[in-house]
Write a protein that holds these residues in place. Structure first.
Motif, PDB file in Angstrom:
ATOM      1  N   TYR A  59     -41.160  -6.060  55.972  1.00  0.00           N
ATOM      2  CA  TYR A  59     -42.408  -6.694  55.511  1.00  0.00           C
ATOM      3  C   TYR A  59     -42.142  -7.482  54.228  1.00  0.00           C
ATOM      4  O   TYR A  59     -42.733  -8.526  53.996  1.00  0.00           O
ATOM      5  CB  TYR A  59     -43.477  -5.629  55.257  1.00  0.00           C
ATOM      6  N   VAL A  86     -37.378  -2.467  57.275  1.00  0.00           N
ATOM      7  CA  VAL A  86     -37.879  -1.129  57.633  1.00  0.00           C
ATOM      8  C   VAL A  86     -37.415  -0.762  59.040  1.00  0.00           C
ATOM      9  O   VAL A  86     -37.515   0.397  59.460  1.00  0.00           O
ATOM     10  CB  VAL A  86     -39.422  -1.024  57.517  1.00  0.00           C
ATOM     11  N   PRO A  91     -39.261  10.524  60.635  1.00  0.00           N
ATOM     12  CA  PRO A  91     -40.142  10.918  59.525  1.00  0.00           C
ATOM     13  C   PRO A  91     -41.256   9.900  59.277  1.00  0.00           C
ATOM     14  O   PRO A  91     -41.221   8.793  59.819  1.00  0.00           O
ATOM     15  CB  PRO A  91     -39.207  10.975  58.317  1.00  0.00           C
ATOM     16  N   ASN A  92     -42.205  10.275  58.435  1.00  0.00           N
ATOM     17  CA  ASN A  92     -43.272   9.341  58.060  1.00  0.00           C
ATOM     18  C   ASN A  92     -42.667   8.099  57.433  1.00  0.00           C
ATOM     19  O   ASN A  92     -41.737   8.191  56.630  1.00  0.00           O
ATOM     20  CB  ASN A  92     -44.210   9.971  57.026  1.00  0.00           C
ATOM     21  N   GLY A  93     -43.201   6.952  57.800  1.00  0.00           N
ATOM     22  CA  GLY A  93     -42.755   5.698  57.197  1.00  0.00           C
ATOM     23  C   GLY A  93     -41.369   5.259  57.637  1.00  0.00           C
ATOM     24  O   GLY A  93     -40.742   4.425  56.981  1.00  0.00           O
ATOM     25  N   SER A  94     -40.871   5.808  58.748  1.00  0.00           N
ATOM     26  CA  SER A  94     -39.492   5.508  59.165  1.00  0.00           C
ATOM     27  C   SER A  94     -39.397   4.260  60.038  1.00  0.00           C
ATOM     28  O   SER A  94     -38.305   3.921  60.507  1.00  0.00           O
ATOM     29  CB  SER A  94     -38.894   6.708  59.892  1.00  0.00           C
ATOM     30  N   GLY A  95     -40.521   3.593  60.272  1.00  0.00           N
ATOM     31  CA  GLY A  95     -40.479   2.334  61.011  1.00  0.00           C
ATOM     32  C   GLY A  95     -40.870   2.423  62.481  1.00  0.00           C
ATOM     33  O   GLY A  95     -40.739   1.443  63.232  1.00  0.00           O
ATOM     34  N   LYS A  96     -41.411   3.566  62.901  1.00  0.00           N
ATOM     35  CA  LYS A  96     -41.711   3.763  64.317  1.00  0.00           C
ATOM     36  C   LYS A  96     -42.788   2.788  64.821  1.00  0.00           C
ATOM     37  O   LYS A  96     -42.611   2.125  65.846  1.00  0.00           O
ATOM     38  CB  LYS A  96     -42.155   5.217  64.572  1.00  0.00           C
ATOM     39  N   SER A  97     -43.911   2.740  64.096  1.00  0.00           N
ATOM     40  CA  SER A  97     -44.995   1.834  64.524  1.00  0.00           C
ATOM     41  C   SER A  97     -44.538   0.384  64.452  1.00  0.00           C
ATOM     42  O   SER A  97     -44.869  -0.430  65.323  1.00  0.00           O
ATOM     43  CB  SER A  97     -46.222   1.991  63.624  1.00  0.00           C
ATOM     44  N   THR A  98     -43.767   0.074  63.406  1.00  0.00           N
ATOM     45  CA  THR A  98     -43.271  -1.289  63.255  1.00  0.00           C
ATOM     46  C   THR A  98     -42.369  -1.649  64.429  1.00  0.00           C
ATOM     47  O   THR A  98     -42.464  -2.762  64.982  1.00  0.00           O
ATOM     48  CB  THR A  98     -42.495  -1.426  61.926  1.00  0.00           C
ATOM     49  N   GLU A 139     -48.535   7.410  68.438  1.00  0.00           N
ATOM     50  CA  GLU A 139     -49.112   8.674  67.931  1.00  0.00           C
ATOM     51  C   GLU A 139     -50.459   8.993  68.584  1.00  0.00           C
ATOM     52  O   GLU A 139     -51.468   9.131  67.880  1.00  0.00           O
ATOM     53  CB  GLU A 139     -49.301   8.588  66.414  1.00  0.00           C
TER      54      GLU A 139
HETATM   55  N1  LIG Z   1     -48.443  -4.200  57.087  1.00  0.00           N
HETATM   56  C1  LIG Z   1     -47.511  -3.705  56.271  1.00  0.00           C
HETATM   57  N2  LIG Z   1     -47.194  -4.337  55.118  1.00  0.00           N
HETATM   58  C2  LIG Z   1     -46.240  -3.849  54.289  1.00  0.00           C
HETATM   59  N3  LIG Z   1     -45.552  -2.716  54.530  1.00  0.00           N
HETATM   60  C3  LIG Z   1     -45.838  -2.037  55.657  1.00  0.00           C
HETATM   61  C4  LIG Z   1     -46.832  -2.492  56.580  1.00  0.00           C
HETATM   62  N4  LIG Z   1     -46.891  -1.615  57.615  1.00  0.00           N
HETATM   63  C5  LIG Z   1     -45.981  -0.651  57.347  1.00  0.00           C
HETATM   64  N5  LIG Z   1     -45.351  -0.905  56.183  1.00  0.00           N
HETATM   65  C6  LIG Z   1     -44.267  -0.106  55.571  1.00  0.00           C
HETATM   66  O1  LIG Z   1     -43.168  -0.141  56.462  1.00  0.00           O
HETATM   67  C7  LIG Z   1     -42.543   1.142  56.544  1.00  0.00           C
HETATM   68  C8  LIG Z   1     -42.561   1.599  57.992  1.00  0.00           C
HETATM   69  O2  LIG Z   1     -43.916   1.830  58.393  1.00  0.00           O
HETATM   70  P1  LIG Z   1     -44.307   2.288  59.860  1.00  0.00           P
HETATM   71  O3  LIG Z   1     -45.800   2.360  59.910  1.00  0.00           O
HETATM   72  O4  LIG Z   1     -43.622   1.424  60.842  1.00  0.00           O
HETATM   73  O5  LIG Z   1     -43.649   3.747  59.910  1.00  0.00           O
HETATM   74  P2  LIG Z   1     -43.989   4.960  60.875  1.00  0.00           P
HETATM   75  O6  LIG Z   1     -42.673   5.610  61.146  1.00  0.00           O
HETATM   76  O7  LIG Z   1     -44.777   4.507  62.040  1.00  0.00           O
HETATM   77  O8  LIG Z   1     -44.845   5.874  59.910  1.00  0.00           O
HETATM   78  P3  LIG Z   1     -45.901   7.063  60.230  1.00  0.00           P
HETATM   79  O9  LIG Z   1     -45.158   8.116  60.993  1.00  0.00           O
HETATM   80  O10 LIG Z   1     -46.264   7.532  58.855  1.00  0.00           O
HETATM   81  O11 LIG Z   1     -47.035   6.444  61.001  1.00  0.00           O
HETATM   82  C9  LIG Z   1     -43.311   2.044  55.599  1.00  0.00           C
HETATM   83  O12 LIG Z   1     -42.624   2.079  54.382  1.00  0.00           O
HETATM   84  C10 LIG Z   1     -44.649   1.359  55.451  1.00  0.00           C
HETATM   85  O13 LIG Z   1     -45.208   1.647  54.195  1.00  0.00           O
END
Ligand SMILES: Nc1ncnc2c1ncn2[C@@H]1O[C@H](COP(=O)(O)OP(=O)(O)OP(=O)(O)O)[C@@H](O)[C@H]1O
Length: 257
Positions: free
Chosen positions: A23, A28, A47-54, A174
């Motif tokens: 981002y 990420v 883990p949380n914030g590990s980039g899964k949703s991205t 999720e």
């Molecule tokens: N729209 C955005 N703008 C800036 N940073 C973002 C954005 N969306 C996610 N991030 C950051 O990118 C990283 C990965 O986020 P992501 O949501 O992909 O992780 P995740 O593994 O799905 O997390 P969770 O399990 O907590 O849902 C995190 O550090 C998050 O803060």
């Protein structure tokens, strides 16, 4: 479930190569290779914030990769037009959704729109939609406004919409967040049934134990891929500890991070 589409042969439904995205300056998701074949049930953990949703959003073409490539059903993900072939159940209720004063059955019927000849929904389309509602077990909610559903009911509505649209791939982010334990079990039973019927599932899920129990393959992500393979091998590997950066406790009935 495979619908009337035949154009893409037997190629993978998802194919990512060296996929990298951030981002801001730092990535990420980095150098991710991922291939999902028809019929697979792939669970992504990390883990949380590990980039899964991205990663899911990159695979769906909702973000533009900084480098590398993502293909969806044989087409560049960003340019993929036949969206009904891929059902996506996003994590959050969108603002658009909150503004939509429409019913469950109307949402599900929208899945039929790409199939409706000359833009007209027929009795057969309505029957498809009803059948999809029956499959996911929410026929009784057909006339309920989607703004008045629990999280689990909302997930099922969007799964029904994907089924009504004859989606070949179901992508879920999720889906069990905020859902009670009993409903979580029922939800995974539903997914098992859909996979048995031929649907391909790609799921992000925080419940590692559920993924190991149900998925046919586990991908463990923490920016990069730490593990990709058999769920039993994953449970026994140290990838989990490395990706989570902690000693993961393996207990009867689950894995605690
Ligand atoms: N729209 C955005 N703008 C800036 N940073 C973002 C954005 N969306 C996610 N991030 C950051 O990118 C990283 C990965 O986020 P992501 O949501 O992909 O992780 P995740 O593994 O799905 O997390 P969770 O399990 O907590 O849902 C995190 O550090 C998050 O803060």
């Amino acid at each position: 479930m495979s619908g009337s589409h035949t154009g893409d042969g037997d190629g993978p439904l998802v194919e990512a190569r060296d996929l990298t995205f951030g981002y801001a300056a730092s990535p990420v998701v980095e150098d991710v290779d991922l291939r999902v074949e028809r019929g697979e049930y792939v669970g992504i953990v990390g883990p949380n914030g590990s980039g899964k949703s991205t990663l899911l959003r990159l695979l769906l073409g909702l973000h533009e990769a900084d480098s590398g490539s993502a293909e969806l059903l044989g087409h560049p993900a960003r340019a993929f037009a036949e969206r009904e072939r891929v059902g996506y159940v996003a994590q959050d209720v969108t603002e658009d959704e909150k503004r939509m004063p429409i019913t469950v059955s109307e949402v599900v019927l929208m899945g039929r729109f790409p199939h409706a000849g000359f833009g007209r929904v027929t009795a057969a389309d309505r029957e498809h939609a009803r059948e999809a509602l029956r499959t996911v077990g929410i026929e009784h909610l057909a006339d309920r406004k989607i703004t008045a559903l629990s999280g689990g009911q909302r997930q099922r509505t969007y799964i029904a919409r994907a089924l009504a649209g004859e989606a070949e791939l179901l992508v879920l982010d999720e889906p069990t967040v905020g859902v009670d334990a009993e409903s979580v079990d029922a939800f995974f039973d539903l997914l098992d049934g859909l996979v048995a019927d031929g649907l391909t599932v790609l799921l992000v899920e925080h419940d590692i134990g559920a993924v190991i129990e149900h998925a046919s393959r586990v991908v463990c992500l923490n920016r990069e891929v730490y593990f990709d393979g058999d769920p039993t091998a994953f449970a026994e590997s140290d990838a989990l500890d490395r990706a989570y950066g902690t000693n993961v406790r393996r207990e009867e009935g689950g894995i605690v991070t």
